[in-house]
Write a protein that holds these residues in place. Structure first.
Motif, mmCIF file in Angstrom:
data_model
loop_
_atom_site.group_PDB
_atom_site.id
_atom_site.type_symbol
_atom_site.label_atom_id
_atom_site.label_comp_id
_atom_site.label_asym_id
_atom_site.label_seq_id
_atom_site.Cartn_x
_atom_site.Cartn_y
_atom_site.Cartn_z
ATOM 1 N N UNK A 135 11.928 2.203 4.529
ATOM 2 C CA UNK A 135 10.522 2.545 4.743
ATOM 3 C C UNK A 135 10.391 4.064 4.874
ATOM 4 N N UNK A 136 9.165 4.512 4.906
ATOM 5 C CA UNK A 136 8.934 5.959 5.025
ATOM 6 C C UNK A 136 9.192 6.451 6.440
ATOM 7 N N UNK A 167 4.288 9.158 -5.559
ATOM 8 C CA UNK A 167 2.894 9.094 -5.104
ATOM 9 C C UNK A 167 2.618 10.061 -3.955
ATOM 10 N N UNK A 168 3.555 10.117 -3.031
ATOM 11 C CA UNK A 168 3.279 10.896 -1.827
ATOM 12 C C UNK A 168 4.438 11.834 -1.497
ATOM 13 N N UNK A 169 4.933 12.506 -2.518
ATOM 14 C CA UNK A 169 6.044 13.437 -2.305
ATOM 15 C C UNK A 169 5.607 14.625 -1.458
ATOM 16 N N UNK A 170 6.463 14.992 -0.517
ATOM 17 C CA UNK A 170 6.111 16.070 0.410
ATOM 18 C C UNK A 170 6.899 17.349 0.164
ATOM 19 N N UNK A 173 5.146 20.663 -0.278
ATOM 20 C CA UNK A 173 4.534 21.124 0.962
ATOM 21 C C UNK A 173 5.577 21.710 1.915
ATOM 22 N N UNK A 216 0.657 15.725 -8.581
ATOM 23 C CA UNK A 216 -0.382 16.069 -7.618
ATOM 24 C C UNK A 216 -1.168 14.823 -7.198
ATOM 25 N N UNK A 217 -1.412 13.922 -8.152
ATOM 26 C CA UNK A 217 -2.187 12.723 -7.833
ATOM 27 C C UNK A 217 -1.310 11.465 -7.868
ATOM 28 N N UNK A 218 -1.525 10.570 -6.895
ATOM 29 C CA UNK A 218 -0.690 9.367 -6.838
ATOM 30 C C UNK A 218 -0.695 8.560 -8.144
ATOM 31 N N UNK A 219 -1.853 8.492 -8.816
ATOM 32 C CA UNK A 219 -1.910 7.644 -10.009
ATOM 33 C C UNK A 219 -1.089 8.206 -11.165
ATOM 34 N N UNK A 250 11.760 2.105 -0.024
ATOM 35 C CA UNK A 250 11.917 0.721 -0.456
ATOM 36 C C UNK A 250 12.546 0.582 -1.828
ATOM 37 N N UNK A 252 12.257 -0.168 -5.542
ATOM 38 C CA UNK A 252 11.308 -0.172 -6.649
ATOM 39 C C UNK A 252 12.068 0.367 -7.858
ATOM 40 N N UNK A 253 11.506 0.255 -9.048
ATOM 41 C CA UNK A 253 12.268 0.655 -10.238
ATOM 42 C C UNK A 253 12.839 2.069 -10.130
#
Lengths: 368, 278
Positions: A135-136, A167-170, A173, A216-219, A250, A252-253
């Motif tokens: 998990x994160x 999707x949510x790489x930090x 930042x 930049x965007x999750x999609x 988790x 995932x591919x």
């Protein structure tokens, strides 16, 4: 510096084209050109070459390749290939070649490749590390980024971070950067790229550390094909001695494919509600199979309090597997990563950072 | 979605470890306490914690439900796959996630949609999701009545992901009125102010949950929702208020836990005003 070059190319036409390109440049002094590898090895010493350009497409060359670096330890060896072949490039690295370039080439291609490969470090295969957490909020990104900086500092070699937490790489930042390119463009283009054309997709974020940013965007994560991502990670290994990939949480591919490709996986979690040890136990079997095939897998727990040997044993008993590392919590590191000051103000005196330094040291010394 | 009777609350976030599961459990317990038929579905398929937070065990999970539904749809009975949480007159159903990670990997989104539709006899369905825009989560966000979008604003990357997630939800054309922004651990010591986050996100928080680590710990250790594990905690009260806002409970919150069950009507859903009218 002027390069005194020995050129080995099995195809006569190609040999004359390449020789022409080298002769036309003032940077290169073509000492000799050979169509066969063996005579090149036997006769080159009289020319005191400092650069070998060797056709690696020919099966015979691969056989002799390691002899070049043995006989001429002070000279550099570049492999020449007609099309980019990642596996062939790996075998060439194993044989002591500093890197490969495509042929035919212009003299300036050789110069820029030499610069990149010198920056990379020792002519040895890359080490690729995947950071997996069930998990994160596991401390994964902190470990990856601090380890990257410490590896660069200790080895003096080039290190890259690839933010595959799509999707949510930090990571951008953490380093306070907003690179123009991301893993989306790199994976989209990779089939057409070579190491030197892949290099501009990376942004330098610190001393010896480069970053391939998350989208930049999750999609946009959907635009990344897993196979191409693995190709990017693979090719990054020819530009950087150490390749560190931060994965999405988790199974995932992406996380499965990259942790499968990496030579070393860090399986990690942050102790929080107490359920995390169970999540780690459930995840471990997926890695154990690979471990049997020689992959290095380290189990690591962060925010362990008290961070003692006794505590490690306790976690181990409940985890049911070896706990390789336990890391203490450190709010000051959180503050540093949070404000993007990681590359500028790494608080090296903190126990957490010192522990990660020791991991880096072990890696550099071949103990991990 | 046609003819769907249940109110579906999706507990969603863009960071892990920020209290999704705890929120899902306490919402479910709150709805149940108010007298609504409630089902909690753990859709963190690989690493769901609902069962261990409630100390429940079950032979059957979503994985078995999927097999049954795809092989013998005519003999399928949803109740076979639900396990009941019951304590002091409060009870709600739970649909557990697959036990094996491999099974979790094989879960088919269309089957989950079908399963959720088959839960329509419940007044409230609470979905505990993961922190990612996956196909499954998007399907659930499509189906749900309310997106309980929760975050903890203690870490700048988390705030970034909260904002990015909210913008993405709007870009995906989820109605603003469907998204309830919930700030968790709102009063804990931190250097980021809620007001600044609201300014950044461009929307007010719908509800703020205070921090009470000891209460949460006790809840997880005893396997009881907060109303039983720590009835006097401000966090328990705050969850009860949130439940009240979702059920449009008439009598507000001072007497909270001791309160009588409110009538099981959904008049608020049909009435004007919507979620943000309170």
């Amino acid at each position: 510096m002027k390069y005194r070059v020995i050129l080995v190319e099995h195809d006569a036409h190609m040999l004359s084209e390449l020789a022409g390109a080298l002769r036309a440049s003032s940077v290169f002094d073509l000492a000799a050109a050979y169509q066969e590898t063996e005579p090149a090895l036997g006769r080159s010493s009289v020319f005191r070459p400092n650069l070998f350009l060797v056709d690696v497409d020919h099966p015979e060359s691969l056989e002799y390749l390691s002899r070049f670096s043995e006989l001429f330890p002070k000279a550099s060896v570049l492999g020449l290939m007609e099309q980019w072949d990642a596996d062939l490039a790996d075998r060439a690295l194993e044989a002591g070649v500093m890197g490969c370039i495509l042929k035919p080439f212009h003299a300036e291609d050789v110069v820029s490749a030499m610069e990149l490969y010198k920056r990379r470090g020792q002519p040895k295969p890359a080490r690729t590390f995947a950071f997996f957490s069930p998990k994160g909020r596991s401390g994964r990104t902190t470990l990856a980024s601090v380890l990257a900086m410490e590896l660069a500092r200790m080895s003096g070699e080039a290190v890259c971070l690839i933010d595959a937490d799509l999707q949510f790489g930090d990571l951008p930042m953490f380093f306070d950067v907003r690179p123009p390119h991301s893993v989306v463009e790199a994976t989209h283009d990779v089939k057409l790229l070579t190491p030197s054309t892949l290099e501009p997709y990376f942004e330098r974020v610190g001393n010896g550390v480069w970053l391939l940013s998350s989208p930049v965007r999750p999609e946009h994560a959907e635009l990344v094909e897993v196979e191409s991502l693995v190709d990017v990670v693979h090719m990054a290994g020819t530009l950087f001695r150490y390749v560190l990939v931060d994965l999405p949480a988790g199974f995932n591919p992406v996380s499965i494919a990259v942790s499968d490709f990496a030579d070393t996986d860090f399986l990690m979690t942050m102790l929080n509600s107490g359920q995390e040890i169970r999540h780690m136990s459930r995840s471990m079997p997926m890695f154990q199979v690979q471990k049997r095939y020689g992959k290095r897998v380290y189990s690591l727990f962060t925010r362990v309090n008290p961070c003692t040997e006794e505590q490690r044993k306790k976690i181990e008993a409940s985890y049911g597997h070896v706990v390789d590392d336990i890391l203490p919590n450190e709010y000051r590191v959180t503050a540093t990563t949070s404000s993007g000051r990681l590359a500028k103000e790494l608080p090296v005196e903190l126990p957490l950072i010192q522990y990660i330094s020791r991991i880096a040291e072990d890696i550099v010394n071949g103990k991990r | 979605m046609e003819g769907h009777q249940s109110v579906i609350i999706a507990v969603f976030s863009t960071s892990s470890g920020i209290g999704k599961t705890l929120t899902a459990i306490n919402l479910a317990a709150g709805f149940a306490k108010e007298g609504y038929e409630t089902c909690l579905v753990d859709l963190d398929l690989q690493f769901g914690d609902v069962m261990s937070y409630l100390k429940l065990t079950s032979e059957y999970t979503l994985a078995e439900a999927q097999i049954a539904l795809t092989t013998e749809p005519d003999h399928y009975d949803m109740e076979d796959y639900l396990v009941k949480y019951s304590h002091e007159g409060v009870s709600f159903s739970v649909l557990p996630p697959p036990r094996q990670i491999d099974d979790a990997y094989l879960v088919d989104v269309a089957v989950v949609e079908d399963i959720i539709r088959r839960l329509s006899h419940f007044n409230f369905i609470v979905l505990d999701l993961t922190a990612v825009f996956s196909t499954l989560n998007l399907a659930m966000l499509d189906m749900c009545t309310i997106i309980n979008y929760i975050g903890v604003m203690d870490f700048l990357p988390a705030v970034k992901n909260y904002k990015v997630g909210y913008d993405t939800l709007l870009r995906f054309e989820y109605e603003e009125s469907k998204i309830c922004l919930i700030e968790n651990r709102s009063d804990s010591e931190k250097f980021i102010y809620s007001g600044d986050v609201e300014r950044l996100v461009g929307e007010k928080f719908y509800h703020r949950l205070p921090n009470d680590f000891p209460a949460v710990n006790k809840s997880i250790q005893t396997g009881q929702p907060l109303m039983f594990a720590a009835p006097l905690s401000p966090l328990t009260q705050s969850y009860w208020q949130l439940v009240g806002r979702y059920t449009n409970r008439r009598t507000p919150t001072k007497r909270s836990i001791q309160e009588e069950k409110s009538p099981g009507a959904f008049s608020w859903l049909l009435g004007a005003g919507g979620w943000h009218a309170t």
